[in-house]
Design an enzyme around this catalytic site. Sequence first.
Site, PDB file in Angstrom:
ATOM      1  N   LEU A   1     -13.181   4.507 -74.572  1.00 14.05           N
ATOM      2  CA  LEU A   1     -12.503   5.803 -74.746  1.00 14.05           C
ATOM      3  C   LEU A   1     -11.010   5.651 -75.037  1.00 14.05           C
ATOM      4  CD1 LEU A   1     -14.283   7.994 -71.992  1.00 14.05           C
ATOM      5  CD2 LEU A   1     -14.822   7.815 -74.423  1.00 14.05           C
TER       6      LEU A   1
ATOM      7  N   ASP B   1     -14.992  -1.874 -72.049  1.00 16.78           N
ATOM      8  CA  ASP B   1     -14.251  -2.544 -73.119  1.00 16.78           C
ATOM      9  C   ASP B   1     -15.159  -3.638 -73.696  1.00 16.78           C
ATOM     10  OD1 ASP B   1     -12.428  -4.386 -74.479  1.00 16.78           O
ATOM     11  OD2 ASP B   1     -10.813  -3.278 -73.482  1.00 16.78           O
TER      12      ASP B   1
ATOM     13  N   ALA C   1     -13.341  -0.748 -82.474  1.00 19.91           N
ATOM     14  CA  ALA C   1     -12.246  -1.534 -83.052  1.00 19.91           C
ATOM     15  C   ALA C   1     -10.929  -0.817 -82.857  1.00 19.91           C
ATOM     16  CB  ALA C   1     -12.482  -1.738 -84.552  1.00 19.91           C
ATOM     17  N   GLN C   2      -9.877  -1.601 -82.947  1.00 18.17           N
ATOM     18  CA  GLN C   2      -8.529  -1.090 -83.138  1.00 18.17           C
ATOM     19  C   GLN C   2      -8.474  -0.829 -84.637  1.00 18.17           C
ATOM     20  OE1 GLN C   2      -5.195  -0.421 -84.263  1.00 18.17           O
ATOM     21  NE2 GLN C   2      -5.445  -2.506 -85.057  1.00 18.17           N
TER      22      GLN C   2
ATOM     23  N   TYR D   1      -5.504  -6.658 -89.805  1.00 13.70           N
ATOM     24  CA  TYR D   1      -6.734  -5.877 -89.624  1.00 13.70           C
ATOM     25  C   TYR D   1      -7.828  -6.381 -90.564  1.00 13.70           C
ATOM     26  CZ  TYR D   1      -9.811  -1.739 -90.033  1.00 13.70           C
ATOM     27  OH  TYR D   1     -10.900  -0.890 -90.085  1.00 13.70           O
TER      28      TYR D   1
ATOM     29  N   LYS E   1     -11.443  -8.376 -89.753  1.00 13.86           N
ATOM     30  CA  LYS E   1     -12.765  -7.935 -90.220  1.00 13.86           C
ATOM     31  C   LYS E   1     -13.484  -9.090 -90.912  1.00 13.86           C
ATOM     32  CE  LYS E   1     -12.909  -3.538 -89.016  1.00 13.86           C
ATOM     33  NZ  LYS E   1     -13.844  -3.096 -87.975  1.00 13.86           N
TER      34      LYS E   1
ATOM     35  N   VAL F   1      -6.402  10.214 -94.024  1.00 11.29           N
ATOM     36  CA  VAL F   1      -5.560  11.189 -94.711  1.00 11.29           C
ATOM     37  C   VAL F   1      -6.243  12.558 -94.811  1.00 11.29           C
ATOM     38  CG1 VAL F   1      -6.324  10.403 -97.012  1.00 11.29           C
ATOM     39  CG2 VAL F   1      -4.141  11.543 -96.796  1.00 11.29           C
TER      40      VAL F   1
ATOM     41  N   ARG G   1      -7.880   5.765-103.461  1.00 10.68           N
ATOM     42  CA  ARG G   1      -8.852   5.238-102.499  1.00 10.68           C
ATOM     43  C   ARG G   1     -10.230   5.729-102.936  1.00 10.68           C
ATOM     44  NH1 ARG G   1      -5.082   2.744-101.687  1.00 10.68           N
ATOM     45  NH2 ARG G   1      -3.930   2.320 -99.793  1.00 10.68           N
TER      46      ARG G   1
ATOM     47  N   GLY H   1       4.215  -1.964 -98.463  1.00 10.08           N
ATOM     48  CA  GLY H   1       3.050  -2.857 -98.441  1.00 10.08           C
ATOM     49  C   GLY H   1       1.725  -2.149 -98.612  1.00 10.08           C
TER      50      GLY H   1
HETATM   51  N1  NAD Z   1     -12.675   5.390 -90.777  1.00  6.56           N
HETATM   52  C1  NAD Z   1     -12.646   4.583 -91.828  1.00  6.56           C
HETATM   53  O1  NAD Z   1     -12.269   4.976 -92.937  1.00  6.56           O
HETATM   54  C2  NAD Z   1     -13.087   3.143 -91.681  1.00  6.56           C
HETATM   55  C3  NAD Z   1     -13.041   2.326 -92.811  1.00  6.56           C
HETATM   56  C4  NAD Z   1     -13.440   1.002 -92.700  1.00  6.56           C
HETATM   57  C5  NAD Z   1     -13.897   0.521 -91.487  1.00  6.56           C
HETATM   58  N2  NAD Z   1     -13.915   1.337 -90.397  1.00  6.56           N
HETATM   59  C6  NAD Z   1     -14.389   0.771 -89.135  1.00  6.56           C
HETATM   60  O2  NAD Z   1     -15.382   1.616 -88.604  1.00  6.56           O
HETATM   61  C7  NAD Z   1     -15.340   1.543 -87.175  1.00  6.56           C
HETATM   62  C8  NAD Z   1     -15.251   2.934 -86.594  1.00  6.56           C
HETATM   63  O3  NAD Z   1     -14.043   3.537 -87.042  1.00  6.56           O
HETATM   64  P1  NAD Z   1     -13.686   5.070 -86.759  1.00  6.56           P
HETATM   65  O4  NAD Z   1     -12.955   5.561 -87.942  1.00  6.56           O
HETATM   66  O5  NAD Z   1     -14.895   5.776 -86.279  1.00  6.56           O
HETATM   67  O6  NAD Z   1     -12.621   4.901 -85.598  1.00  6.56           O
HETATM   68  P2  NAD Z   1     -12.559   5.550 -84.132  1.00  6.56           P
HETATM   69  O7  NAD Z   1     -11.274   5.127 -83.521  1.00  6.56           O
HETATM   70  O8  NAD Z   1     -12.854   7.001 -84.189  1.00  6.56           O
HETATM   71  O9  NAD Z   1     -13.755   4.789 -83.399  1.00  6.56           O
HETATM   72  C9  NAD Z   1     -13.590   3.550 -82.786  1.00  6.56           C
HETATM   73  C10 NAD Z   1     -14.084   3.654 -81.365  1.00  6.56           C
HETATM   74  O10 NAD Z   1     -13.962   2.369 -80.738  1.00  6.56           O
HETATM   75  C11 NAD Z   1     -13.479   2.557 -79.407  1.00  6.56           C
HETATM   76  N3  NAD Z   1     -12.803   1.333 -78.997  1.00  6.56           N
HETATM   77  C12 NAD Z   1     -11.623   0.830 -79.455  1.00  6.56           C
HETATM   78  N4  NAD Z   1     -11.333  -0.321 -78.841  1.00  6.56           N
HETATM   79  C13 NAD Z   1     -12.348  -0.567 -77.960  1.00  6.56           C
HETATM   80  C14 NAD Z   1     -12.628  -1.609 -77.029  1.00  6.56           C
HETATM   81  N5  NAD Z   1     -11.781  -2.636 -76.878  1.00  6.56           N
HETATM   82  N6  NAD Z   1     -13.763  -1.538 -76.306  1.00  6.56           N
HETATM   83  C15 NAD Z   1     -14.625  -0.483 -76.448  1.00  6.56           C
HETATM   84  N7  NAD Z   1     -14.424   0.520 -77.309  1.00  6.56           N
HETATM   85  C16 NAD Z   1     -13.285   0.477 -78.058  1.00  6.56           C
HETATM   86  C17 NAD Z   1     -12.561   3.769 -79.500  1.00  6.56           C
HETATM   87  O11 NAD Z   1     -12.398   4.405 -78.237  1.00  6.56           O
HETATM   88  C18 NAD Z   1     -13.283   4.641 -80.516  1.00  6.56           C
HETATM   89  O12 NAD Z   1     -14.179   5.531 -79.892  1.00  6.56           O
HETATM   90  C19 NAD Z   1     -14.171   0.634 -86.835  1.00  6.56           C
HETATM   91  O13 NAD Z   1     -14.665  -0.669 -86.628  1.00  6.56           O
HETATM   92  C20 NAD Z   1     -13.321   0.681 -88.066  1.00  6.56           C
HETATM   93  O14 NAD Z   1     -12.528  -0.489 -88.198  1.00  6.56           O
HETATM   94  C21 NAD Z   1     -13.513   2.627 -90.460  1.00  6.56           C
END
Ligand code: NAD
Length: 306
Positions: free
Chosen positions: A33, A51, A74-75, A141, A145, A184, A208, A268
């Site tokens: 969360l 976590d 993910a972060q 980042y 990945k 965005v 994009r 960048g």
């Molecule tokens: N949104 C995009 O455009 C996009 C594009 C490419 C890749 N991604 C990847 O898709 C995935 C989901 O992205 P999203 O946009 O839904 O982001 P988001 O932040 O809404 O979801 C990520 C979730 O991971 C949780 N989280 C973060 N660190 C954690 C940890 N250490 N332990 C447990 N939970 C943790 C967060 O609380 C969150 O609920 C990510 O891996 C992101 O890198 C997203």
Amino acid sequence: MKVLITGGAGFIGSNVADGLLEKNYEVVIVDDLSNGRKENLPEEAKFYKCDIRDKKLYSIFKEEKPDIIIHNAAQLSVRISVENPLMDADINIMGGLNVINACHTYNINKIIFASSGGTVYGEQKYFPANEKHPTNPISPYGVAKLATENYLYYFYKTYGLKYISLRYANIYGPRQDPYGEAGVVAIFSNKILEGKNPTINGDGLQTRDYVYVGDVVDINLKAIESDFTGLLNVGTAKETTVVELFNILKEVSGKDDVKEIHGPPKEGEQRRSQLSYGLAKKVLGWQPRVSIEEGLRLTYHWFKNH
Ligand SMILES: NC(=O)c1ccc[n+]([C@@H]2O[C@H](COP(=O)([O-])OP(=O)(O)OC[C@H]3O[C@@H](n4cnc5c(N)ncnc54)[C@H](O)[C@@H]3O)[C@@H](O)[C@H]2O)c1
């Protein structure tokens, strides 16, 4: 079949969880969360606040015995990864490796990984990029990945852990965080609803490839059922500039007084991104269905009603 989703309280993860429950899969969610929200958690899903770097993850796997893992946690800020690459690597590489190692330890059938086609290729040499495009990420980042994909390949070759790495373009739709610095569409929708003018970074001609989250749910469902192992781009093979996106959202909102305002360019920032979906179509029968106009309309109205 039981599917465990890491990051299932977040934007993409919670949409995927809803899609799985609709198809009668059992769903378990692991999320700390840190960015996700309790309101996103479907009632029918079992939730563990944990976590992904934590040893507790192993006891959850042992207890739940999931068939498939969808690793989304993910972060997700490119900017934070630049400012603090160690912190980014700790969550995105070490956390990812912990998830993969838990899959191996408990003989999970398959892991589906949320990778990033928008960052692993770096500045593209050709458009749209297919999966054979060279990978030259220009952010920690993107490096993380790619490193996680390399671990997936290693565990597959060495131990037979099947995987699909979904290299997402820019995903948008309901539940995306409008207060972050990624996303965005969510940021602009929210600004317009607040009666403010969104700021376009630089000339706004950076492009994009935008994919609606409903199409992402669809590819996850197809990935679960597939025997394919490897990398798949998740894009539309179309590019949209930020200015075009702004204009569509302005039209959808019906607010003629919203002004096009430009700020300084983001240093960048990648100029163009566009991903092919040919391989996903060939091996999964997936292709994006929702046009940018329709997706932006659905997203704007979702934000309006929430
Ligand atoms: N949104 C995009 O455009 C996009 C594009 C490419 C890749 N991604 C990847 O898709 C995935 C989901 O992205 P999203 O946009 O839904 O982001 P988001 O932040 O809404 O979801 C990520 C979730 O991971 C949780 N989280 C973060 N660190 C954690 C940890 N250490 N332990 C447990 N939970 C943790 C967060 O609380 C969150 O609920 C990510 O891996 C992101 O890198 C997203």
